[in-house]
Every structure is written in C-alpha cells, then in structure tokens.
Design an enzyme around this catalytic site. Structure first.
Site, PDB file in Angstrom:
ATOM      1  N   ASP A  94       1.302   3.809  -2.008  1.00 49.20           N
ATOM      2  CA  ASP A  94       0.950   2.384  -2.081  1.00 49.20           C
ATOM      3  C   ASP A  94       1.258   1.670  -0.754  1.00 49.20           C
ATOM      4  O   ASP A  94       2.048   2.152   0.055  1.00 49.20           O
ATOM      5  CB  ASP A  94       1.789   1.683  -3.162  1.00 49.20           C
ATOM      6  N   ASP A  95       0.651   0.497  -0.621  1.00 49.19           N
ATOM      7  CA  ASP A  95       1.042  -0.506   0.391  1.00 49.19           C
ATOM      8  C   ASP A  95       0.561  -0.211   1.809  1.00 49.19           C
ATOM      9  O   ASP A  95       0.820  -0.991   2.706  1.00 49.19           O
ATOM     10  CB  ASP A  95       2.564  -0.741   0.438  1.00 49.19           C
ATOM     11  N   HIS A 122      -5.056  -1.571  -4.008  1.00 48.40           N
ATOM     12  CA  HIS A 122      -3.746  -2.147  -4.348  1.00 48.40           C
ATOM     13  C   HIS A 122      -3.746  -3.647  -4.007  1.00 48.40           C
ATOM     14  O   HIS A 122      -2.721  -4.177  -3.601  1.00 48.40           O
ATOM     15  CB  HIS A 122      -2.656  -1.395  -3.589  1.00 48.40           C
ATOM     16  N   HIS A 158      -1.563  -8.282  -1.873  1.00 50.75           N
ATOM     17  CA  HIS A 158      -0.310  -7.857  -2.511  1.00 50.75           C
ATOM     18  C   HIS A 158       0.494  -9.046  -3.055  1.00 50.75           C
ATOM     19  O   HIS A 158       1.702  -9.177  -2.821  1.00 50.75           O
ATOM     20  CB  HIS A 158       0.555  -7.066  -1.511  1.00 50.75           C
ATOM     21  N   HIS A 180       5.363   5.146  -1.103  1.00 46.94           N
ATOM     22  CA  HIS A 180       4.824   4.072  -0.277  1.00 46.94           C
ATOM     23  C   HIS A 180       4.559   4.604   1.118  1.00 46.94           C
ATOM     24  O   HIS A 180       5.402   5.314   1.674  1.00 46.94           O
ATOM     25  CB  HIS A 180       5.782   2.879  -0.265  1.00 46.94           C
TER      26      HIS A 180
HETATM   27 ZN    ZN Z   1       2.880  -2.372  -3.656  1.00 45.23          ZN
END
Ligand code: ZN
Length: 360
Positions: A162-163, A216, A220, A311
């Site tokens: 993620d991210d 995602h 965010h 991440h």
């Molecule tokens: Zn995230």
C-alpha cells in the site's frame, strides 16, 4: 462435454475444442494470455482455428482468412475488421510468425457467441448463453477444469503493498520490482494517486512483470470510510483514471484507507465494479521498520490463500519481504497477485465484497 465450441481459461495451455481437450499454443509456444495491459485477452489465431478443425491462410497487407470452422464461409480478418465489418474490439497482433487475435474478432470470424462465464474464462459457443445461469455455470465448470500455467506449489500467497509508489528511477519501488522480478514473484500494488503523480517513472513495469494494479484512493483521506458517497467514489474513480493514463489499464481491485469499510464504501465499490481487498496477515512494517521482524511475520504466518499487508515506503520492508520470499519459496510456496490467487482458488471476485484471504 460441450460440442461445437471453444472454451479457454487464461494462463492455461489447454482448451476444450469441439468437446475434446486440446493443447493450444501459439506458433511461438506462448500460452493463452492473461488479460493484457490493453484490456484484451489474446488468442493464438492459427492454434484456435486448427483446434476447431479449420485453418488460416495469410494474405497480403495483414489480412488473414479463417476457413473450415463451424461451417462458416471463409472470413477475412484484418486489424479492426472481420469480413469488412469494423469493431474496435476486432484486434489482430502479429509477433514474428505468431498471430494473435482478440476473442471478439475470433468469435465474429467463426460465427460463435462469445461470453466470459467467470474471471479469466472465455467461452465461444453456438448457443447464446447470456441470461442462462445454468449454462454459464456449466461452461464455467468446464473451463475451471483446465490447468493453469501456475506451477504446482504447496500454497499460494498474495503479497500486497500500500501507499506507494515511492522514489524515482532508482527509488524504493523500483528496487522492490527488481527484487520481485529476480525471484519470479508477483504482487499487488495498491497505489495512491497523489504519489503516482510524483513517482511514475516506472509505471510500465507493473503489468509487464506480471503484477496487479490496485487502487488505494487518490489522496489517502484518513476518514475515507466516513466520507459521503460522491467523495468515496471520486477518490477511487479519479485514481483509476490516473493509473490508467500511465499504464493503459485501470486497477481492478481496491483497498480502503486503513482497511476501513462502511456500507457506503461497499455500495460505491460495487458500482465501480471493484472488489475490496483487505488482508489476513499484517506485518506492521510501517510501525517497526525492522527487516528481521517483517520477515518473521511473513514466514511464520503467511500460508496458502493469505493476503499479506505491507507498505511500499521503507527499506526494511524491502529487505524483509525479499528474505521471506526466499525462505517460503524454498519451502514450496508461490507468490501470486490477488486476482491470480482468486483464479487458482476458483473464486470469482465480486464487486463491493470485502476479502481478507482467498480460499477454495
Ligand atoms: Zn494506506
């Protein structure tokens, strides 16, 4: 078994043609492709025609003639047209001696009805199957019996990041992609739009190297699940458009911020046609930033069907995950994308539904 038709499963080198199981390879030995970056499946034209008792003649100027299939008159295929009838999905691609066509072009040329009974499954049949649940279920079961290209493994694990993306041409994401490629491991990247805007030097690599694109959200937002319906949809839809602009394909799976889900999130993702993918193994990599600890969390906990949360932000995640892949591959595990895991398990991912692991 179904007579008079062709059933294919993406990633398999076998098909069901006219009720017999046949091996189906392109001239270059390539398997039936998974959905490519351009959104099409690509079928080996000659192999498909021959499996159905017909053949292909090559003319000039990129025109091919399909003959002897399904008692049809010979059909002329050129890129974008079948027998002169134009359709954006009637695509042809030549790679050396091999010629690939989209299922749409092949179905039109051979006079078959085309449907996709389940994810990664392609059915070209004489009867029209739309609206007949029992027939599509039957076809899907036949397709499901075909082997995939996945190697036999003790278990299949979906790694997710993620991210990201992070860094430029030599940044963390690029080094992670290098490490996965060296190990033949696939993963799913749930990207944030605001970071794609900053770090997009490598966007062509994801699909080319077998990974899956995930969404995602654009910004965010930490209260994502509590936003209004329009904002939730916009956060995901705009990021789909952005990622598509760089990769040619929109993500097909999404992960909410912090994994938080509400009825509104489920409804909006259903409307966008996207399954919601959470996780069953949390490495807490963002918190501890400790490679040995991340490796241990994966090696000790990730088993067949698990989805692992990481991440794409810090070096210890990179070091830890690559070490874990080495150890688990030695124990017989394979690393696949979320959609590959679903395909292997025979699960059709449903838009708006939340998944934490995928088992048969
Ligand atoms: Zn995230």
């Amino acid at each position: 078994m179904l007579s008079g038709g062709l059933l294919l499963r993406a990633g398999s080198d076998y098909a069901v043609a006219n009720a017999s199981r046949v091996q189906l390879l392109g001239a270059d030995g390539k398997l039936i492709a998974a959905k490519a970056a351009d959104g099409y499946y690509w079928l080996p034209l000659r192999a498909c025609a021959e499996a159905l008792g017909g053949g292909v003649d090559s003319g000039t100027d990129g025109v091919y003639t399909l003959r002897g299939v399904n008692h049809m008159e010979p059909a002329a295929l050129a890129d974008g047209t079948v027998n002169g009838k134009a359709d954006g999905a009637y695509r042809i691609r030549q790679e050396g001696q091999a010629v690939y066509v989209t299922p749409q072009a092949f179905a039109a040329a051979a006079g078959y009805a085309l449907c996709f009974p389940a994810q990664g499954q392609i059915a070209l049949t004489r009867p029209v199957l739309y609206g007949y649940a029992d027939q599509t279920a039957y076809i899907s079961a036949l397709c499901g019996g075909l082997p995939t290209k996945e190697p036999d493994a003790k278990g299949y694990i979906a790694l997710t990041f993620d991210d990201g993306p992070t860094g430029g041409k030599t940044g963390l994401t690029v080094r992670l992609l290098d490490g996965l490629k060296a190990r033949g491991a696939h993963a799913t990247f749930f990207m944030c739009g605001y970071r794609v805007k900053d770090f997009h030097t490598h966007m062509e690599r994801y699909l080319a190297e077998g990974h899956e694109l995930g969404n995602h959200t654009m910004d965010h937002p930490l209260k994502f699940a509590r936003l209004g319906a329009d904002s939730i949809r916009q956060q995901v839809a705009s990021n789909n458009d952005l990622i598509r602009s760089y990769t040619g394909a929109a993500p097909t799976v999404m992960r909410p911020v912090g994994g938080a889900v509400s009825d509104t999130v489920r409804a909006q993702m259903k409307a966008l046609g996207m399954p919601v993918i959470n996780w069953s193994v949390d490495t807490l990599d963002w918190k501890y930033r400790d490679a040995a600890r991340i490796k241990k969390a994966i090696v000790n906990n990730a088993r067949d069907g698990d989805i692992v949360l990481m991440h794409d932000l810090h070096q210890p995640t990179l070091d830890g995950v690559l070490a874990a892949i080495d150890e688990l591959q030695a124990r017989g595990y394979a690393f696949v994308t979320v959609s590959e895991l679903a395909e292997i398990k025979g699960v059709t991912l449903q838009p708006g539904k939340v998944y934490t692991k995928i088992t048969a």
